[in-house]
Design an enzyme around this catalytic site. Structure first.
Site, PDB file in Angstrom:
ATOM      1  N   ASP A 186      -7.935  -5.457  -0.213  1.00  0.00           N
ATOM      2  CA  ASP A 186      -8.408  -6.351  -1.274  1.00  0.00           C
ATOM      3  C   ASP A 186      -8.019  -7.806  -1.070  1.00  0.00           C
ATOM      4  O   ASP A 186      -8.470  -8.676  -1.810  1.00  0.00           O
ATOM      5  CB  ASP A 186      -7.844  -5.879  -2.629  1.00  0.00           C
ATOM      6  N   HIS A 202       0.844  -1.187   0.000  1.00  0.00           N
ATOM      7  CA  HIS A 202       0.000   0.000   0.000  1.00  0.00           C
ATOM      8  C   HIS A 202       0.880   1.238   0.000  1.00  0.00           C
ATOM      9  O   HIS A 202       1.918   1.250   0.643  1.00  0.00           O
ATOM     10  CB  HIS A 202      -0.926   0.022   1.229  1.00  0.00           C
TER      11      HIS A 202
HETATM   12  N1  CMC Z   1       4.244  -7.483  -4.800  1.00  0.00           N
HETATM   13  C1  CMC Z   1       5.600  -7.423  -4.976  1.00  0.00           C
HETATM   14  N2  CMC Z   1       6.329  -6.309  -4.833  1.00  0.00           N
HETATM   15  C2  CMC Z   1       5.699  -5.193  -4.487  1.00  0.00           C
HETATM   16  C3  CMC Z   1       4.305  -5.161  -4.267  1.00  0.00           C
HETATM   17  C4  CMC Z   1       3.568  -6.356  -4.427  1.00  0.00           C
HETATM   18  N3  CMC Z   1       2.255  -6.398  -4.254  1.00  0.00           N
HETATM   19  N4  CMC Z   1       3.916  -3.904  -3.940  1.00  0.00           N
HETATM   20  C5  CMC Z   1       5.037  -3.179  -3.944  1.00  0.00           C
HETATM   21  N5  CMC Z   1       6.112  -3.946  -4.271  1.00  0.00           N
HETATM   22  C6  CMC Z   1       7.530  -3.533  -4.292  1.00  0.00           C
HETATM   23  C7  CMC Z   1       7.854  -2.696  -5.529  1.00  0.00           C
HETATM   24  O1  CMC Z   1       8.252  -3.497  -6.606  1.00  0.00           O
HETATM   25  C8  CMC Z   1       8.955  -1.819  -4.993  1.00  0.00           C
HETATM   26  O2  CMC Z   1      10.113  -2.584  -4.920  1.00  0.00           O
HETATM   27  P1  CMC Z   1      11.566  -1.881  -5.142  1.00  0.00           P
HETATM   28  O3  CMC Z   1      11.722  -0.885  -4.052  1.00  0.00           O
HETATM   29  O4  CMC Z   1      12.546  -3.005  -5.069  1.00  0.00           O
HETATM   30  O5  CMC Z   1      11.517  -1.257  -6.507  1.00  0.00           O
HETATM   31  C9  CMC Z   1       8.528  -1.539  -3.553  1.00  0.00           C
HETATM   32  O6  CMC Z   1       7.726  -2.681  -3.169  1.00  0.00           O
HETATM   33  C10 CMC Z   1       7.718  -0.286  -3.373  1.00  0.00           C
HETATM   34  O7  CMC Z   1       6.612  -0.360  -4.260  1.00  0.00           O
HETATM   35  P2  CMC Z   1       5.978   0.858  -5.018  1.00  0.00           P
HETATM   36  O8  CMC Z   1       5.552   0.416  -6.378  1.00  0.00           O
HETATM   37  O9  CMC Z   1       6.864   2.057  -4.925  1.00  0.00           O
HETATM   38  O10 CMC Z   1       4.700   1.116  -4.122  1.00  0.00           O
HETATM   39  P3  CMC Z   1       3.527   2.068  -4.474  1.00  0.00           P
HETATM   40  O11 CMC Z   1       3.203   2.817  -3.268  1.00  0.00           O
HETATM   41  O12 CMC Z   1       3.818   2.844  -5.703  1.00  0.00           O
HETATM   42  O13 CMC Z   1       2.346   1.054  -4.875  1.00  0.00           O
HETATM   43  C11 CMC Z   1       0.575  -0.475  -4.685  1.00  0.00           C
HETATM   44  C12 CMC Z   1       1.337   0.671  -4.020  1.00  0.00           C
HETATM   45  C13 CMC Z   1      -0.639  -0.797  -3.840  1.00  0.00           C
HETATM   46  C14 CMC Z   1       0.111  -0.036  -6.089  1.00  0.00           C
HETATM   47  C15 CMC Z   1       1.506  -1.698  -4.797  1.00  0.00           C
HETATM   48  O14 CMC Z   1       1.860  -2.137  -3.520  1.00  0.00           O
HETATM   49  C16 CMC Z   1       0.876  -2.835  -5.593  1.00  0.00           C
HETATM   50  O15 CMC Z   1       1.016  -2.854  -6.823  1.00  0.00           O
HETATM   51  N6  CMC Z   1       0.161  -3.806  -4.908  1.00  0.00           N
HETATM   52  C17 CMC Z   1      -0.546  -4.851  -5.601  1.00  0.00           C
HETATM   53  C18 CMC Z   1      -1.872  -4.338  -6.124  1.00  0.00           C
HETATM   54  C19 CMC Z   1      -2.861  -4.108  -4.993  1.00  0.00           C
HETATM   55  O16 CMC Z   1      -3.050  -4.945  -4.136  1.00  0.00           O
HETATM   56  N7  CMC Z   1      -3.560  -2.957  -5.057  1.00  0.00           N
HETATM   57  C20 CMC Z   1      -4.579  -2.616  -4.077  1.00  0.00           C
HETATM   58  C21 CMC Z   1      -4.181  -1.461  -3.220  1.00  0.00           C
HETATM   59  S1  CMC Z   1      -5.205  -1.275  -1.750  1.00  0.00           S
HETATM   60  C22 CMC Z   1      -6.767  -0.845  -2.324  1.00  0.00           C
HETATM   61  C23 CMC Z   1      -6.801   0.456  -2.997  1.00  0.00           C
HETATM   62  O17 CMC Z   1      -6.855   1.480  -2.311  1.00  0.00           O
HETATM   63  O18 CMC Z   1      -6.797   0.481  -4.214  1.00  0.00           O
END
Ligand code: CMC
Length: 424
Positions: free
Chosen positions: A358, A301
């Site tokens: 989710d 998140h």
């Molecule tokens: N699986 C594997 N790696 C992950 C995941 C995941 N679900 N989420 C983040 N990471 C890694 C990402 O690759 C990055 O790694 P590194 O630092 O080595 O490059 C690190 O963690 C930080 O991730 P980020 O992309 O900078 O995080 P963000 O804040 O931009 O993204 C997120 C948040 C929710 C989009 C992401 O965690 C994700 O894609 N999760 C899976 C999809 C998901 O469950 N979405 C629902 C979110 S909650 C409901 C809502 O409000 O929508």
């Protein structure tokens, strides 16, 4: 702390500091460009406050979520979704009289306009329900006036009640079953379930447990401050587009798998693991492998870096619901195994990746008989009062200023347009 100092090109600039009611500190950079011609750069808006808001407070480090000051845990225990709608949209929990009046208003307007019904009937059966939902909401602009503030107040009420009818009708349309009309004697969640699952001559009996489970999910999705879809609603609304158009845009933003669409993706992922005889290790390895482009769905998140308080509540609710219904869903135990393994893995620990809202919600939707492609529609129904609250707040407080971020341009510098024959 009332100002912050920025030194740029050897020159010092003083910037005002704003503090929120929970002590949150922000540096107001609105004057920065005029003073320095510099902008701030924050791709994905990870550290940008886009507005001041009094709707929802989140402390991601501590796992705190409050709607209008009330902790989510207490609201989940004591309030229904109708009460949450009232709280978010009008600012306070309703008293008995206000609640009765609000419910009356919802019941009065729950029928879908004949014209909208005709539009809905033209969609091919296989259309994704989120596509129908967003366009039906936008189409409401054709049937209801939105010229005055009073119109928009009324439209907020229409949306809150008609969205559930549109969602249920979309399902019936896809199944080729006759539409079931809303009932004025039922609460929001049970009315939705009866519209979804009643088949002529075979009345669908909704148990209090099922009603409460759906109601709880709606409550937990009510608002989540400046997430992708809510920011979209604010962004679109800032151009003075009407409420229907703005909410329709929010539905589209929610649809993506990184946002609300994740609830559907989680079940695909768990089903895949189930088909692989429960071996979740490959899925975890794939999520850690950047080249795979795969993420563990329902994990991570932007704001929560400890735990998502909604996920905790939903996990327990999933356990309780399945036990009370006597349902054994193999995907629930796979989800638990997967969570346990991920929470012991350095990759997830280092990055503070925990189950989000989710991760377990789909298990509850499944137990209620809701098809997978409707999961994100349910998220949208829950998030609607939050979107409306932010849209109204934005209209009142932005002073009519359109949202318009800046950029750092990285393209070609000026060049001459070559004649057609000169081009490579
Ligand atoms: N699986 C594997 N790696 C992950 C995941 C995941 N679900 N989420 C983040 N990471 C890694 C990402 O690759 C990055 O790694 P590194 O630092 O080595 O490059 C690190 O963690 C930080 O991730 P980020 O992309 O900078 O995080 P963000 O804040 O931009 O993204 C997120 C948040 C929710 C989009 C992401 O965690 C994700 O894609 N999760 C899976 C999809 C998901 O469950 N979405 C629902 C979110 S909650 C409901 C809502 O409000 O929508």
């Amino acid at each position: 702390m009332s100002t912050a100092k920025l030194v740029l090109g050897g020159k010092e600039h003083e910037l005002p500091v704003v503090t929120g009611s929970e002590g949150e500190v922000g540096i107001d950079i609105a004057s920065l460009r005029n003073a320095t011609s510099a902008i701030t750069l924050d791709p994905g808006y990870g550290n940008t406050g886009s507005c001041r808001s009094a709707v929802t407070f989140i402390d991601g480090e501590k796992g705190i979520l409050r709607y209008r000051g009330y902790p989510i845990e207490e609201l989940a225990e004591k309030a229904t979704f109708e009460e949450i709608c009232h709280l978010l949209v009008y600012g306070e929990l309703p008293n008995r009289k206000e609640l009765a009046r609000f419910k009356e208003g919802l019941a009065k307007h729950s029928i879908v306009h004949e014209g909208l019904r005709k539009i809905l009937e033209t969609y091919p059966r296989a259309t994704h329900p989120m596509a129908i939902l967003s366009s039906m909401i936008c189409s409401m602009s054709a049937f209801y006036p939105w010229e005055t503030e009073e119109d928009e107040q009324n439209n907020a009420l229409l949306l809150m009640t008609k969205m559930k009818s549109i969602a249920a009708f979309t399902y019936k349309q896809a199944k080729g079953e006759p539409w079931i009309y809303p009932r004025t004697d039922l609460g929001y969640a049970s009315d939705f379930l009866q519209m979804m699952f009643t088949v002529p001559n075979r009345p669908y009996a909704i148990t209090p447990v099922q009603e409460r489970a759906l109601d709880l999910l709606l409550v937990l999705h009510g608002d989540h401050e400046q997430n992708c879809s809510t920011s979209t609603v604010r962004m679109v609304g800032s151009s003075q587009a009407n409420l229907f158009a703005s909410i329709s845009a929010g539905v589209c933003a929610l649809w993506g798998p990184l946002h609300g669409g994740a609830n559907e993706e989680v079940i695909h992922m768990l089903q895949h693991i189930h088909d692989e005889h429960g071996d979740y290790r490959k899925t975890i390895a794939m999520a850690k492998d950047k080249k795979s482009g795969f993420r563990l769905m329902g994990f991570g998140h932007r704001v929560y870096k400890n735990f998502d308080p909604r996920a905790k509540i939903i996990k327990k609710a999933a356990d309780d619901l399945l036990a009370e219904m006597g349902v054994k869903d193999p995907l629930l135990s796979i989800a638990k195994d997967l969570e346990e393994a991920a929470l012991q893995d350095e990759y997830f620990l280092e990055r503070k990746l925990y189950p989000n809202v989710d991760f377990y919600s789909g298990i509850i939707y499944r137990a209620l008989g809701i098809p997978m492609n409707m999961f994100t529609v349910l998220f949208a129904m829950g998030r609607l009062p939050g979107w409306i609250a932010h849209w109204m707040e934005m209209r009142k407080e932005s002073g009519g200023r359109i949202h318009r971020p800046r950029q750092i341009y990285t393209g070609q510098t000026q060049r001459r347009v070559p004649a057609l024959d000169e081009r490579k």
